[in-house]
Design an enzyme around this catalytic site. Structure first.
Site: not given
Lengths: 358, 358, 358
Positions: B241-243
């Site tokens: 997922a993001h980051n």
């Protein structure tokens, strides 16, 4: 470049410290340098803030006393720092304007497809017979829009998405790359030792303002409709089987899987890798923790965890007890031998009273 | 065709038995015939070896006494039989030479894209504006390379992969079919009962020597970078997922899912279907067993299992205790009734001493 | 339009009530109106039936006494109402006829590819060198058929599927959109701190009458073959790793993952999100419940559940006991204090007999 004064004005915030500090970008808190503005979401981030030297900080007013001296690091306080930060970010990094490229000559488009105004069909895309697109639809490179599909206004179909025939997609819905909507449901009849596929003549209806993640798959219904309710957001690699009917504003994290004919109320949330058995009915506002396994009727309005899932509070108690299990086994053995000893002492007392100390 | 002598020479091994046996291929141990050479990885495979008649066997010298008589089946002993076997396999089955086809006229390539020497762009591929490719890059059929993407030297992008705009891919990295890199992170703000998408203006950076499996999805960061560290290998259908920021030389098996902002140290290993909650921090060298569920701070250098995950040793103890649970319940009931009986015996003794046998 | 008489005749059923009622479609039971026919699969659906006013009902004869009065709602009774219902559905909604479009000029097809009669290759598809297609194969838009692939007769490859080189697909097999067959297995050697990829020179063999779901991935073997047995059905987002050998007529629900070198007997069933560790051997007829985690040798012919999986009966017992765990902890504490009290009473009795009531 924006000054702290301009940013404070933009977000309708209160400026503490230097109004003429110039900033060139936003940055994640832990990478923020003197040219950049960060935002502090909560007290938890104060230790991370102390390790960097941001050009300025966006935060809620309540945090002001705990922030560095605004004389050194200007602070802009607002009621909703996340919203303000997004506004600043979009000023520094405007989203790419949507070009109107029209229908690429390198796309394959049926002559019976109908387009609303300002649609883009990118190279390598495929648009089948009798497809209807509303205004401002985007069909990415390599996307495949099957025969009879209907896209409402402002639908964005990213690269290599596949919509099987006759799927309906509501306005302002976005479908990310490589998602597959409308494949046949996984239904078989065992006849003479072979699994015969049950034809699926139903479809998938995706309502308005839905977002569907990359690689997510949603199967078509056998006769009726698989429905994704308005405002619902599905992360990447989610699986929604045939005949599921999802309520509005559901939020499912990545790798969630729903078996066939599941229904959910509005505002249902699923953590990552949740699994839901076929025909389960999940009530409005239910929140299923990551990896939960769910079946049957699940009353709404509360949190669940575990496999099989139970109300979170009970699941946590059982989990804690489970970590004590090895210890409990030892206690049980100790008790058993104590009881045995007691029994023999009592037998002794009962049979040979003279053995008692006198 | 190679003789046992030639093979022994190729792998710098010691030959026991016939030097002139000719072989035409490698084969899996359980399918190996007299024209083929097999390798025996460990003692565990000896029973399987006894069921077949291979033309020759590659093994570690230590196994020699347990192998069939080399007078019947020639044996080549080496220190690293797996490496030797791969060498022999590649002699019998050379990997296909990379043809230089250049940029296919059936690909769609922006005039602003820049190519290093000896790149291949296959038919149906899409290369967007301002894309930069290093030397010897391969862009498979149907692959979509978004605007501003940068591929370093020797990057292989397989068929139907989608790279969203501005993703960076390091040298010698391979991305398998239908993987999607750089879709928007799954971040929303609940405003007036609706989930508003948080714009994601960050990107994804994939470092050198990374391998990414088919159907794997890696989301872009909100402002910073989602990072896949050098040498890291992700199997098929993994979700990052993001980051998230992954260290170097991580190895994640299939269907692993990481929620947002997870960090990992170097040499972290995840078994299949592991799930990691958002903001978890996994220390270097941690090994998470298949299906483990992880959150919070996870110290490195040890093995974990279970959901929620615990040190493997503790998880195994609890598991064993759990299998004893039904039995423990019975023991508990038995003890309770024993104690009750003891109590009544004692009450009897205390109240009616004459009841004792005299 | 069909009359109840025509429908009864079509399905060889017995008609109760009006023979001239006209119907225009099938419908799901809970949405069925007076123009439509529903089917009642079992007694469980009777409450749902009472809420709607279907034009007619298909059901097993045994249910007749419990159904609404046939004078109001005509009933057609048959021995296999599901089969009959599918027959009626296909009369109202005939499956689309397969058009023979031939090889699209917008597809990329190697001159060395060979086609049986009546194949369709849709626009944007890619067919590599030395590919062999049997009769009546369908290659969907954007599908990529790698060099040397062999498709038998009547194979359907949906949009954006990727078959890597040299994969074999048996007759009457269907592969749904975005599935990836034949990517390299996930095998590495750790040498000097780096993971080196093990070349995979084997392949994937998919036998006849197999169905493979959207987004499913099946990796190629290192030297031998990854095999999907005849009649096997894999749902969406299933992962089959290198060197797995699946028996015939297996049925795997969505998001199941098999690690490398797993073998299964015939008629093995896996619920959603099941995970199987490498080298596991699953016996014929084994049924693994959703989310089960499996390893080692799993005897066939019975049901398993849990992680790690155990025979379902034992897993259920342990689960029930687990929900009682917090209570068991309390019981254990109570017992311990009772035993302590007993001990002190006995000590009292033994030491001070005069304290007894006399």
């Amino acid at each position: 470049m924006m000054t702290t004064r301009e940013i404070a004005h933009l977000v309708n915030g209160r400026l503490h410290g230097d109004a003429d500090r110039t900033l060139s970008d936003v940055a994640p808190l832990d990478e923020c340098g003197p040219q950049e503005i960060a935002y502090v979401a909560s007290e938890k981030q104060l230790p991370a803030l102390r390790k960097v030297q941001p050009g300025a900080v966006l935060a809620h007013g309540d945090l002001l006393p705990q922030l560095p001296d605004p004389a050194q690091t200007p602070v802009i306080t607002v009621d909703d720092p996340q919203a303000a930060f997004i506004e600043v970010m979009l000023r520094f990094r405007p989203l790419p304007q949507r070009a109107t490229i029209g229908v690429s000559p390198n796309a394959t488009v049926s002559p019976t497809a109908k387009f609303g105004p300002d649609c883009n069909v990118h190279p390598g895309a495929y648009v089948g017979d009798r497809v209807v697109l509303g205004a401002r639809c985007e069909v990415g490179p390599g996307a495949v829009i099957g025969d009879g599909v209907i896209l409402a206004d402002d639908v964005t179909i990213h690269a290599n998405v596949v919509l099987y025939h006759d799927v309906h997609v509501g306005p302002r819905t976005t479908i990310h790359a490589a998602a597959v909507i409308g494949a046949d449901g996984f239904g078989y009849r065992l006849v003479d030792g072979r699994f015969l596929h049950i034809p699926h003549t139903g479809t998938v209806v995706i309502e308005e303002d839905v977002e569907i993640g990359a690689g997510t798959t949603i199967d078509r219904a056998m006769i009726g409709k698989t429905v994704i309710g308005a405002g619902t957001k599905l992360d990447n690699q989610v699986m929604i089987a045939h005949n599921c009917v999802l309520g509005k504003h559901n939020v499912f994290a990545s790798q969630v899987g729903l078996a066939g004919s599941v229904t959910t109320g509005d505002y249902v949330q699923c953590g990552g890798q949740v699994g839901v058995a076929d025909h389960a009915q999940i009530g409005a506002g239910a929140a299923l923790g990551g990896k939960a396994g769910v079946s049957g009727v699940v009353p709404g309005g509360q949190r669940y965890a575990g496999q099989p899932a139970r109300p979170e509070k009970d699941a946590v108690k059982s989990y804690i007890a489970m970590t004590k299990l090895p210890e409990m086994r030892i206690q049980l053995k100790t008790l058993a031998s104590q009881v045995e000893k007691l029994q023999s002492q009592i037998d002794q007392l009962t049979r040979f009273p003279e053995s008692r100390a006198a």
